[in-house]
Design an enzyme around this catalytic site. Structure first.
Site, PDB file in Angstrom:
ATOM      1  N   ARG A  42       0.863  -1.187   0.000  1.00 41.22           N
ATOM      2  CA  ARG A  42       0.000   0.000   0.000  1.00 41.22           C
ATOM      3  C   ARG A  42       0.888   1.222   0.000  1.00 41.22           C
ATOM      4  NH1 ARG A  42      -3.321   3.667  -0.860  1.00 41.22           N
ATOM      5  NH2 ARG A  42      -5.312   3.845   0.236  1.00 41.22           N
ATOM      6  N   GLY A  43       0.857   1.958  -1.110  1.00 40.53           N
ATOM      7  CA  GLY A  43       1.790   3.057  -1.292  1.00 40.53           C
ATOM      8  C   GLY A  43       1.754   4.108  -0.204  1.00 40.53           C
ATOM      9  N   ASP A  45       1.114   3.851   2.824  1.00 42.06           N
ATOM     10  CA  ASP A  45       1.633   3.372   4.112  1.00 42.06           C
ATOM     11  C   ASP A  45       3.150   3.238   4.121  1.00 42.06           C
ATOM     12  OD1 ASP A  45      -0.877   3.233   5.187  1.00 42.06           O
ATOM     13  OD2 ASP A  45      -1.038   1.043   5.131  1.00 42.06           O
ATOM     14  N   THR A  46       3.717   2.655   3.063  1.00 39.01           N
ATOM     15  CA  THR A  46       5.127   2.242   3.147  1.00 39.01           C
ATOM     16  C   THR A  46       5.986   2.636   1.954  1.00 39.01           C
ATOM     17  OG1 THR A  46       4.747   0.068   2.116  1.00 39.01           O
ATOM     18  CG2 THR A  46       4.414   0.227   4.507  1.00 39.01           C
ATOM     19  N   ARG A  47       5.418   3.317   0.965  1.00 36.32           N
ATOM     20  CA  ARG A  47       6.172   3.584  -0.260  1.00 36.32           C
ATOM     21  C   ARG A  47       7.498   4.299  -0.008  1.00 36.32           C
ATOM     22  NH1 ARG A  47       4.365   4.096  -5.272  1.00 36.32           N
ATOM     23  NH2 ARG A  47       2.224   4.453  -4.612  1.00 36.32           N
ATOM     24  N   GLU A 112      -4.033  -7.852  -6.655  1.00 34.64           N
ATOM     25  CA  GLU A 112      -2.708  -8.440  -6.831  1.00 34.64           C
ATOM     26  C   GLU A 112      -2.526  -9.633  -5.892  1.00 34.64           C
ATOM     27  OE1 GLU A 112       0.329  -5.544  -6.374  1.00 34.64           O
ATOM     28  OE2 GLU A 112      -0.399  -4.294  -8.016  1.00 34.64           O
TER      29      GLU A 112
END
Length: 270
Positions: A42-43, A45-47, A112
């Protein structure tokens, strides 16, 4: 609207959107070429933090970097889920879902994940989940903040999709992976190092040389060489294998390579 205006509008629409994967410049190649690792996350959150560090540690793991598929730009709102992403998952040897608090609020992450779990069942695809500041039980039962993120979007989705996503989340929650808060008391740098080491280990067989299964007369020579290699030394040593043709010199060298290859990082293997 001209091309430049349309591009700015699309960029604006993707800020904070869900994530999971378009090709990173370092991972690009000919369409159809395999990837070592597919990062699903999840971008928002953690990108820019954990997943970014994980990505860079993977691609720097040796002089021959891993080919890693991750997103650089979120999928624009309204764009169809691309076949390119599904192809990338299928062509990857390992998927690493980084399951974070808001992961289940992204239909792209969940789609995904469904495909990742399907590949695991139908092929030798390896799945190494990281439960980033969430408990596997919350993922399994859709509880806590993780569950809230999923239920907030429930009404927007089809019942069929919801069932598939729930099934995939349940399946991945039972896999052996890592809980970031519990690994080494939450030290993320050590977790990333361990994940990279695990990936290297899982891909080790890619560097194994083919040797006959039934071997005769090599045990004594192999044992002597391995004992010599295992003896402590501060100096570099060279092994020379010589003798008449057809006695198994090449086969012996291959066996030694296979036994020693797991002692070195990927970049040291030739």
């Amino acid at each position: 609207m001209d091309k430049e205006q349309r591009k700015r509008a699309e960029e604006k629409s993707t800020r904070g959107a869900s994530s999971s994967s378009s090709i990173s410049p370092k991972a690009t190649g000919l369409r159809g070429s395999p990837y070592d690792v597919f990062l699903n996350f999840r971008g928002s959150d953690t990108r820019k933090a954990f997943t970014d560090h994980l990505y860079h540690n993977l691609v720097k793991a040796g002089t021959v970097p891993f080919c890693v598929f991750r997103d650089e730009n979120s999928i624009p709102i309204g764009e169809e889920f691309g076949s390119e992403i599904l192809d990338a998952i299928k062509r990857s040897k390992i998927s690493i879902p980084v399951i974070s608090e808001n992961y289940a609020s992204s239909k792209w992450c969940l789609r995904e994940l469904v495909h990742i779990m399907e590949c695991k069942k139908s092929t030798s695809h390896i799945v190494l989940p990281i439960f980033y500041k969430v408990a596997p039980s919350d993922v399994r039962h859709l509880k806590g903040n993780f569950g809230n993120a999923f239920h907030l979007r429930w009404e927007r989705y089809d019942e069929k999709d919801i069932q598939e996503w729930q099934r995939a989340l349940n399946e991945v929650s039972y896999l052996h992976g890592w809980e970031s808060d519990k690994f080494e008391d939450g030290h993320e740098g050590e977790l990333i190092e361990h994940v990279v080491e695990t990936v290297q280990s899982e891909l080790q067989e890619d560097f194994q040389l083919n040797v006959p299964k039934q071997l005769v007369g090599l045990d004594d020579g192999l044992k002597k060489i391995m004992n010599w290699i295992d003896s402590p030394s501060i100096n570099a040593r060279m092994i020379g294998i010589y003798g008449m043709g057809g006695i198994g010199k090449t086969t012996l060298a291959k066996i030694i390579h296979n036994q020693l290859s797991n002692k070195f990082g990927r970049g040291h293997q030739k």
